[in-house]
Design a protein around this motif. Sequence first.
Motif, PDB file in Angstrom:
ATOM      1  N   ARG A 191       0.827  -1.206   0.000  1.00 35.43           N
ATOM      2  CA  ARG A 191       0.000   0.000   0.000  1.00 35.43           C
ATOM      3  C   ARG A 191       0.864   1.259   0.000  1.00 35.43           C
ATOM      4  O   ARG A 191       0.737   2.148   0.848  1.00 35.43           O
ATOM      5  N   GLY A 192       1.780   1.311  -0.978  1.00 33.30           N
ATOM      6  CA  GLY A 192       2.594   2.506  -1.151  1.00 33.30           C
ATOM      7  C   GLY A 192       3.489   2.817   0.024  1.00 33.30           C
ATOM      8  O   GLY A 192       3.835   3.984   0.251  1.00 33.30           O
ATOM      9  N   GLY A 193       3.876   1.809   0.779  1.00 27.20           N
ATOM     10  CA  GLY A 193       4.762   2.017   1.916  1.00 27.20           C
ATOM     11  C   GLY A 193       4.052   2.380   3.198  1.00 27.20           C
ATOM     12  O   GLY A 193       4.710   2.601   4.226  1.00 27.20           O
ATOM     13  N   SER A 194       2.718   2.428   3.189  1.00 26.30           N
ATOM     14  CA  SER A 194       1.999   2.768   4.420  1.00 26.30           C
ATOM     15  C   SER A 194       2.017   1.618   5.420  1.00 26.30           C
ATOM     16  O   SER A 194       1.727   1.810   6.598  1.00 26.30           O
ATOM     17  N   ILE A 195       2.347   0.407   4.949  1.00 21.23           N
ATOM     18  CA  ILE A 195       2.541  -0.740   5.833  1.00 21.23           C
ATOM     19  C   ILE A 195       3.908  -1.323   5.510  1.00 21.23           C
ATOM     20  O   ILE A 195       4.142  -1.793   4.396  1.00 21.23           O
ATOM     21  N   GLN A 196       4.828  -1.278   6.459  1.00 20.43           N
ATOM     22  CA  GLN A 196       6.183  -1.775   6.254  1.00 20.43           C
ATOM     23  C   GLN A 196       6.538  -2.760   7.358  1.00 20.43           C
ATOM     24  O   GLN A 196       6.170  -2.563   8.525  1.00 20.43           O
ATOM     25  N   ALA A 197       7.246  -3.819   6.984  1.00 19.88           N
ATOM     26  CA  ALA A 197       7.690  -4.819   7.953  1.00 19.88           C
ATOM     27  C   ALA A 197       9.190  -5.021   7.811  1.00 19.88           C
ATOM     28  O   ALA A 197       9.720  -5.077   6.696  1.00 19.88           O
ATOM     29  N   ASN A 198       9.868  -5.143   8.942  1.00 16.87           N
ATOM     30  CA  ASN A 198      11.318  -5.341   8.961  1.00 16.87           C
ATOM     31  C   ASN A 198      11.616  -6.702   9.585  1.00 16.87           C
ATOM     32  O   ASN A 198      11.454  -6.893  10.795  1.00 16.87           O
ATOM     33  N   PHE A 199      12.032  -7.642   8.738  1.00 19.14           N
ATOM     34  CA  PHE A 199      12.406  -8.976   9.205  1.00 19.14           C
ATOM     35  C   PHE A 199      13.923  -8.986   9.384  1.00 19.14           C
ATOM     36  O   PHE A 199      14.685  -9.130   8.420  1.00 19.14           O
ATOM     37  N   THR A 200      14.367  -8.783  10.593  1.00 15.64           N
ATOM     38  CA  THR A 200      15.799  -8.705  10.859  1.00 15.64           C
ATOM     39  C   THR A 200      16.428 -10.098  10.810  1.00 15.64           C
ATOM     40  O   THR A 200      15.722 -11.115  10.928  1.00 15.64           O
ATOM     41  N   PRO A 201      17.754 -10.182  10.613  1.00 13.56           N
ATOM     42  CA  PRO A 201      18.413 -11.494  10.624  1.00 13.56           C
ATOM     43  C   PRO A 201      18.095 -12.253  11.912  1.00 13.56           C
ATOM     44  O   PRO A 201      18.051 -11.679  13.001  1.00 13.56           O
ATOM     45  N   GLY A 202      17.853 -13.545  11.769  1.00 13.51           N
ATOM     46  CA  GLY A 202      17.535 -14.377  12.919  1.00 13.51           C
ATOM     47  C   GLY A 202      16.057 -14.410  13.271  1.00 13.51           C
ATOM     48  O   GLY A 202      15.678 -15.023  14.274  1.00 13.51           O
ATOM     49  N   THR A 203      15.211 -13.754  12.450  1.00 12.53           N
ATOM     50  CA  THR A 203      13.774 -13.776  12.737  1.00 12.53           C
ATOM     51  C   THR A 203      13.211 -15.183  12.589  1.00 12.53           C
ATOM     52  O   THR A 203      12.322 -15.594  13.351  1.00 12.53           O
ATOM     53  N   PHE A 204      13.742 -15.950  11.625  1.00 14.89           N
ATOM     54  CA  PHE A 204      13.227 -17.293  11.359  1.00 14.89           C
ATOM     55  C   PHE A 204      14.332 -18.330  11.510  1.00 14.89           C
ATOM     56  O   PHE A 204      15.517 -18.039  11.297  1.00 14.89           O
ATOM     57  N   SER A 205      13.927 -19.537  11.836  1.00 11.63           N
ATOM     58  CA  SER A 205      14.878 -20.638  11.963  1.00 11.63           C
ATOM     59  C   SER A 205      15.243 -21.228  10.614  1.00 11.63           C
ATOM     60  O   SER A 205      16.238 -21.943  10.496  1.00 11.63           O
ATOM     61  N   GLN A 206      14.438 -20.951   9.597  1.00  8.53           N
ATOM     62  CA  GLN A 206      14.675 -21.428   8.239  1.00  8.53           C
ATOM     63  C   GLN A 206      14.033 -20.454   7.274  1.00  8.53           C
ATOM     64  O   GLN A 206      13.332 -19.522   7.684  1.00  8.53           O
ATOM     65  N   ALA A 207      14.300 -20.646   5.988  1.00  9.82           N
ATOM     66  CA  ALA A 207      13.735 -19.741   4.987  1.00  9.82           C
ATOM     67  C   ALA A 207      12.211 -19.738   5.086  1.00  9.82           C
ATOM     68  O   ALA A 207      11.577 -20.794   5.195  1.00  9.82           O
TER      69      ALA A 207
END
Length: 550
Positions: A191-207
């Motif tokens: 939505r044009g950047g109005s919703i942004q998420a930052n998945f930092t390294p280590g957020t998941f145990s696998q892809a």
Amino acid sequence: MTVENKSTRTLRGPFVLVVDSFTGTSGPQFTDGNAGAPSPKPFYDLSAAVLDAELAPGERSLPRMLTLGVGVGTPSLATKVFTQPQRLPKALALVRSLDEAGQPLTDVRVDESGPLGSKTNFTDSVFGVATVGQAEGNHAWKFSKTNYLPVWRQQVLNASNVTVIPGARLTRRATNSVIVTPIAGALASVRGGSIQANFTPGTFSQAASITFTPLTAQTLPALLPAGWSPLQSFWLEMSVEPLKPVGLNLRPSGPISTIETAALARWNETALHWETTQIVPGNGTNGLSVSVSSSGAYSLLIGDAAPLAPPAPQVGAELRASSAAMPNVAMLAASGTVDPASSPASRAAEMVTATAAVVVTNNSGPMPSGLILRGNVAESYRLSDGTRRQPPQYEHFIVGYQRPGDSALSTLRAEFPMRPLLLFGSEELAEASVKVDVLAPTPFTGGVIGSEGGLVASDGVRVLAGAGDLVSDQAIELRILDPANFADLVKNNITVLAGFELSVAGVASGRQLTARVEPPPTNGLLVLARVLYDRGLYGLQPLERLASDS
């Protein structure tokens, strides 16, 4: 002869007079058939003499002339009148499945839980309607379809009437997924950047595969408690649940002052309620930092101002509704705009989609967010060759909110998309119009027919179901149309006698309902035809050939 209802309950059609025996005559003439075995008896179908297929206590049918053969003595008939049997009370509801534009979405799965247990149904393949419900009490329904996000509805049903459930708008799942690895992390926005998420390294145990689907105030997975307005909403789907919270930045669709607090709420699919996950201080129209710990549907919410304010949200608790009463619909007034008001013809749906904005004013004072209104949509098309097309009308529902909007507590605002059902190129289309009448919800005005058969009627059109034609009790809507709408579809001195829309689900496989127009022209050859209007086809499909006598 006439039929009078001398009972204390309303009798419902069809109405059939069976002649058991007769004296002083050679027998009834010009009957409508013979019924029963092993000794068939003549009968007359009196349904056309009963307006709207119902006789209230003390009400009398229109007269029907009976012809008897010549005999010796005074003619006498021993007769019985049969009507639909009295139905055991059941609690039923009618619901429509819609897409995000509010147009009919067909063949949607409906999983129901109610007082008698669970069952599965599907909305029909034409209008996206279904009859649901069991016995009196609490019911919940989940609407789902491949490649769409699910929607839930809840309602207490009673046996005194058919409840009309606000239509479920299913949003098509976003197709642009992001792969996030444990080492690299990733940024995702919609939505044009109005919703942004930052998945930092280590957020998941696998892809992990991440799918972000933005939602609107009209396409939430469930209705909000009264007194809350959504200022940003989305589905976040993660193929692997995160090891740590995911940070998001949400830019609200309307300002939240620094002295206000918003609530980030998640739809709890198990408990079937909105649950507060975080309380966030306002910062005007600037983005707000929040975090989520699991997949699901989320909404950034703001409560109405006092005296409409709902109870303060508590993290981990169910979101509570305002105690303010909904207004008397007789005191409401509405005005609306459409942007853009017109568009060039296009076969691309997004090129002919406008945004409608409706402002509803309560002339008697404040009203809380969450008011549900009904939209009746009618479309007409004039093609370059001079012919016209008018697809069936349909209904959707819209919800009005305090925010974003003006500061008046007596007004609510609703935004929703408007888009034509039929898409034409500029070389085909001369003009098209899409009209939405925004109305207060009204009680169900159709009829109910069960597997034992029955009749619905309106303005000279009768639709009959025989025993076994319907798989279960079905709420049926019959809408009369102007025959002039279909004048372009007939030639060679053929006259359109009547037009109607029939909305019904649950017709048994291999069975069909019967439609009749009263009174038919004498000595006429008639054709019952269905209007085709889908996938480039537009015309009449003959279903049944009929003949009338004098």
